[in-house]
Motif scaffolding. Sequence first.
Motif, PDB file in Angstrom:
ATOM      1  N   ILE A  15       0.745  -1.293   0.065  1.00  0.00           N
ATOM      2  CA  ILE A  15       0.106   0.018  -0.040  1.00  0.00           C
ATOM      3  C   ILE A  15       0.770   1.261   0.197  1.00  0.00           C
ATOM      4  O   ILE A  15       0.674   2.224  -0.787  1.00  0.00           O
ATOM      5  N   GLY A  16       1.727   1.249   0.761  1.00  0.00           N
ATOM      6  CA  GLY A  16       2.781   2.392   0.979  1.00  0.00           C
ATOM      7  C   GLY A  16       3.717   2.630  -0.377  1.00  0.00           C
ATOM      8  O   GLY A  16       3.672   3.704  -1.037  1.00  0.00           O
ATOM      9  N   ASP A  17       4.134   1.306  -1.014  1.00  0.00           N
ATOM     10  CA  ASP A  17       4.713   1.589  -2.386  1.00  0.00           C
ATOM     11  C   ASP A  17       3.669   1.985  -3.565  1.00  0.00           C
ATOM     12  O   ASP A  17       3.819   2.924  -4.319  1.00  0.00           O
ATOM     13  N   ILE A  22       1.744   6.260  -7.017  1.00  0.00           N
ATOM     14  CA  ILE A  22       0.781   7.363  -7.408  1.00  0.00           C
ATOM     15  C   ILE A  22       1.239   8.878  -7.344  1.00  0.00           C
ATOM     16  O   ILE A  22       0.966   9.778  -8.183  1.00  0.00           O
ATOM     17  N   GLU A  23       1.922   9.156  -6.348  1.00  0.00           N
ATOM     18  CA  GLU A  23       2.467  10.455  -5.813  1.00  0.00           C
ATOM     19  C   GLU A  23       3.315  10.934  -7.143  1.00  0.00           C
ATOM     20  O   GLU A  23       3.482  12.168  -7.549  1.00  0.00           O
ATOM     21  N   ASN A  24       4.399   9.838  -7.324  1.00  0.00           N
ATOM     22  CA  ASN A  24       5.407  10.207  -8.501  1.00  0.00           C
ATOM     23  C   ASN A  24       4.674  10.330  -9.718  1.00  0.00           C
ATOM     24  O   ASN A  24       5.203  11.237 -10.668  1.00  0.00           O
ATOM     25  N   ALA A  25       3.713   9.439 -10.113  1.00  0.00           N
ATOM     26  CA  ALA A  25       2.812   9.783 -11.320  1.00  0.00           C
ATOM     27  C   ALA A  25       2.357  10.989 -11.569  1.00  0.00           C
ATOM     28  O   ALA A  25       2.235  11.898 -12.733  1.00  0.00           O
ATOM     29  N   GLU A  26       1.529  11.381 -10.292  1.00  0.00           N
ATOM     30  CA  GLU A  26       0.759  12.701 -10.164  1.00  0.00           C
ATOM     31  C   GLU A  26       2.007  13.990 -10.475  1.00  0.00           C
ATOM     32  O   GLU A  26       1.595  14.998 -11.225  1.00  0.00           O
ATOM     33  N   LEU A  28       4.829  13.773 -12.213  1.00  0.00           N
ATOM     34  CA  LEU A  28       5.351  13.646 -13.505  1.00  0.00           C
ATOM     35  C   LEU A  28       4.379  14.227 -14.641  1.00  0.00           C
ATOM     36  O   LEU A  28       4.617  15.100 -15.276  1.00  0.00           O
ATOM     37  N   LEU A  29       2.855  14.092 -14.224  1.00  0.00           N
ATOM     38  CA  LEU A  29       2.002  14.617 -14.908  1.00  0.00           C
ATOM     39  C   LEU A  29       1.999  16.076 -15.100  1.00  0.00           C
ATOM     40  O   LEU A  29       1.927  16.798 -15.903  1.00  0.00           O
ATOM     41  N   LYS A  30       2.305  16.558 -13.879  1.00  0.00           N
ATOM     42  CA  LYS A  30       2.198  17.872 -13.298  1.00  0.00           C
ATOM     43  C   LYS A  30       3.393  18.613 -14.318  1.00  0.00           C
ATOM     44  O   LYS A  30       3.277  19.753 -14.754  1.00  0.00           O
ATOM     45  N   ASN A  31       4.599  18.088 -13.972  1.00  0.00           N
ATOM     46  CA  ASN A  31       5.694  18.575 -14.671  1.00  0.00           C
ATOM     47  C   ASN A  31       5.905  18.473 -15.963  1.00  0.00           C
ATOM     48  O   ASN A  31       6.751  19.096 -16.599  1.00  0.00           O
ATOM     49  N   THR A  32       5.128  17.597 -16.900  1.00  0.00           N
ATOM     50  CA  THR A  32       5.109  17.517 -18.202  1.00  0.00           C
ATOM     51  C   THR A  32       3.731  18.189 -19.056  1.00  0.00           C
ATOM     52  O   THR A  32       3.595  17.948 -20.075  1.00  0.00           O
ATOM     53  N   ASP A  33       3.192  19.094 -18.213  1.00  0.00           N
ATOM     54  CA  ASP A  33       1.803  19.499 -18.795  1.00  0.00           C
ATOM     55  C   ASP A  33       2.068  20.503 -19.691  1.00  0.00           C
ATOM     56  O   ASP A  33       1.552  20.668 -20.826  1.00  0.00           O
ATOM     57  N   GLN A  34       3.355  21.276 -19.969  1.00  0.00           N
ATOM     58  CA  GLN A  34       3.705  21.946 -20.886  1.00  0.00           C
ATOM     59  C   GLN A  34       4.083  21.309 -22.035  1.00  0.00           C
ATOM     60  O   GLN A  34       4.193  21.960 -23.217  1.00  0.00           O
ATOM     61  N   CYS A  35       4.359  19.930 -22.405  1.00  0.00           N
ATOM     62  CA  CYS A  35       4.921  19.237 -23.401  1.00  0.00           C
ATOM     63  C   CYS A  35       3.584  18.986 -24.243  1.00  0.00           C
ATOM     64  O   CYS A  35       2.570  18.468 -23.914  1.00  0.00           O
ATOM     65  N   ALA A  43       1.290   9.518 -24.149  1.00  0.00           N
ATOM     66  CA  ALA A  43       2.063   9.111 -23.110  1.00  0.00           C
ATOM     67  C   ALA A  43       1.127   9.561 -21.708  1.00  0.00           C
ATOM     68  O   ALA A  43       0.988   8.742 -20.738  1.00  0.00           O
ATOM     69  N   ARG A  44       0.940  10.868 -21.920  1.00  0.00           N
ATOM     70  CA  ARG A  44       0.167  11.427 -20.451  1.00  0.00           C
ATOM     71  C   ARG A  44      -1.110  10.908 -20.391  1.00  0.00           C
ATOM     72  O   ARG A  44      -1.645  10.719 -19.210  1.00  0.00           O
ATOM     73  N   ALA A  45      -1.985  10.589 -21.558  1.00  0.00           N
ATOM     74  CA  ALA A  45      -3.036  10.082 -21.553  1.00  0.00           C
ATOM     75  C   ALA A  45      -3.077   8.514 -20.911  1.00  0.00           C
ATOM     76  O   ALA A  45      -3.944   8.347 -20.055  1.00  0.00           O
ATOM     77  N   LYS A  46      -2.136   7.726 -21.344  1.00  0.00           N
ATOM     78  CA  LYS A  46      -1.929   6.349 -20.730  1.00  0.00           C
ATOM     79  C   LYS A  46      -1.717   6.382 -19.135  1.00  0.00           C
ATOM     80  O   LYS A  46      -2.310   5.486 -18.657  1.00  0.00           O
ATOM     81  N   LEU A  47      -0.767   7.278 -18.943  1.00  0.00           N
ATOM     82  CA  LEU A  47      -0.443   7.499 -17.499  1.00  0.00           C
ATOM     83  C   LEU A  47      -1.613   7.889 -16.717  1.00  0.00           C
ATOM     84  O   LEU A  47      -1.791   7.210 -15.569  1.00  0.00           O
TER      85      LEU A  47
END
Length: 94
Positions: A15-17, A22-26, A28-35, A43-47
């Motif tokens: 559960i912790g993992d 989930i936190e890392n994926a969120e 990543l999505l936030k940091n690649t929003d400008q791409c 890739a963002r849609a799949k993620l």
Amino acid sequence: MDGPEEKLQTQERLIGDLRQVIENAEELLKNTDQCNSALYQNARAKLTQALIAATEELERFEDAQLGRMIAATHAANVLHRDDTGEARLMRAFR
């Protein structure tokens, strides 16, 4: 063969993992929003879909874990005949 305590620790670790993924994926999505390239957007849609599925699974895991904790607490209360909140509290400090 793993006992109940080892299984519980393994489940808590999973559960912790999953929370961390989930936190890392969120992030990543936030940091690649400008791409804006099609490759990134695909890739963002799949993620995003994987993140939704992982979040739902995490909720199921947490609900199941909470259910087990409630059942274990109830079983201990019955076993020790803790009929009142005071009795449960006093047993916790023995």
